[in-house]
Motif scaffolding. Structure first.
Motif, PDB file in Angstrom:
ATOM      1  N   THR A  56       0.835  -1.196   0.000  1.00  0.00           N
ATOM      2  CA  THR A  56       0.000   0.000   0.000  1.00  0.00           C
ATOM      3  C   THR A  56       0.872   1.249   0.000  1.00  0.00           C
ATOM      4  O   THR A  56       1.864   1.326   0.721  1.00  0.00           O
TER       5      THR A  56
ATOM      6  N   THR B 164       0.417   5.474   0.381  1.00  0.00           N
ATOM      7  CA  THR B 164      -0.472   6.580   0.710  1.00  0.00           C
ATOM      8  C   THR B 164       0.160   7.884   0.250  1.00  0.00           C
ATOM      9  O   THR B 164       1.323   8.158   0.552  1.00  0.00           O
TER      10      THR B 164
ATOM     11  N   VAL C 229      -5.041   6.699  -1.710  1.00  0.00           N
ATOM     12  CA  VAL C 229      -4.432   5.451  -1.262  1.00  0.00           C
ATOM     13  C   VAL C 229      -4.390   4.447  -2.405  1.00  0.00           C
ATOM     14  O   VAL C 229      -5.434   4.134  -3.000  1.00  0.00           O
TER      15      VAL C 229
END
Length: 280
Positions: free
Chosen positions: A32, A34, A77
């Motif tokens: 992930t 961000t 995100v």
């Protein structure tokens, strides 16, 4: 999409010039990323990632909705569950404005140990002109290169195989066009080790008649076959850290071999290769 004039993701310089948004990034070990920068969401704005060379097809762009953070900044995100094909992805706002690279927190990527055999890496980085991009790798299985020991005439690479196991008859294959040269692998389970001899590659270049000088630089790519008869072809690379392009960072000594200077090197995709350059 046209951005409403009352709310914008652009910042303004002292002279009134509009500057592209400068996005800070945080990457985690699950894939992930961000993104945050100063601005407003303004009617459905998005952060758009476009894959270089992919055109306008369905695999060429990923839109990430912007979210108000409540501190004068917006965020987007890129979840680890979102498919991101291997390659270079450039960052833009919803109206096509390039996004500049800000502060990047990549600490979670250092010495990362994947939890599954499918290795995905998303590594945000600045381009030479300051624009933000994300380098994506998708490998299954994956052979992660580790320590490299260089000596006159050869080098030895140790590594870890993710998504497969080392079996009897494992070997590393050096490839140059349709030429293939094999080197024995030692190790067991997920660990492997192999010594690559430069002379074997120099003799197999087929440049010209015997005794003539080499005519051009050669770059052999390295692949791992986990066991004899295994159809898997696993590219040997180093991608499980925070370095998006290590070709000019990890530089190893070169040695003379059959008219060449030879040594290991990484290419722009962080794949391990063997470079043979003619002596001049």
């Amino acid at each position: 999409m046209t951005r409403p004039a009352a709310s914008t993701t652009l910042t303004t310089a002292a002279g009134g010039e509009q500057l592209p948004p400068r996005a800070d990034c945080v990457a985690d070990s699950a894939g992930t990323v961000t993104f945050t920068w100063e601005g407003s969401t303004a009617g459905g704005e998005a952060l758009v990632l476009r894959r270089r060379g992919a055109g306008t097809g369905p695999d060429g762009a990923v839109r990430l909705p912007l979210i108000e953070r409540g501190d004068g900044r917006v965020g987007a995100v890129l979840s680890g569950s979102v498919e991101l094909a291997e390659g270079h992805w450039d960052a833009f706002t919803g109206d096509g404005t390039a996004v500049a690279a800000g502060v990047r927190d990549l600490r979670a990527l250092i010495d990362r140990v994947p939890e599954t055999g499918r290795v995905t890496v998303r590594l945000p980085h600045p381009m030479a002109d300051g624009r933000l991009a994300v380098r994506s790798w998708v490998r299954e299985p994956h052979a992660e290169a580790g320590d490299i020991e260089v000596e006159p005439g050869a080098f030895t690479v140790a590594g870890v195989l993710h998504g497969a196991r080392i079996g009897a008859g494992a070997r590393v294959e050096a490839r140059l066009g349709d030429k293939v040269r094999g080197f024995a692998v030692t190790g067991e389970a997920e660990r492997f080790r192999c010594t690559v001899r430069y002379a074997d590659l120099a003799e197999d270049t087929g440049d010209a008649a015997e005794g003539s000088a080499p005519v051009e630089q050669r770059l052999w790519t390295l692949w791992l076959r986990p066991a004899a008869g295994d159809a898997s072809e696993v590219r040997i690379s180093r991608i499980l850290d925070d370095i998006w392009d290590r070709k000019d960072i990890y530089v190893y000594p070169a040695h003379q071999a059959a008219g060449y200077r030879a040594g290991p090197r990484y290419n722009g995709a962080n794949d391990l290769c063997v470079q043979l350059a003619p002596l001049v």
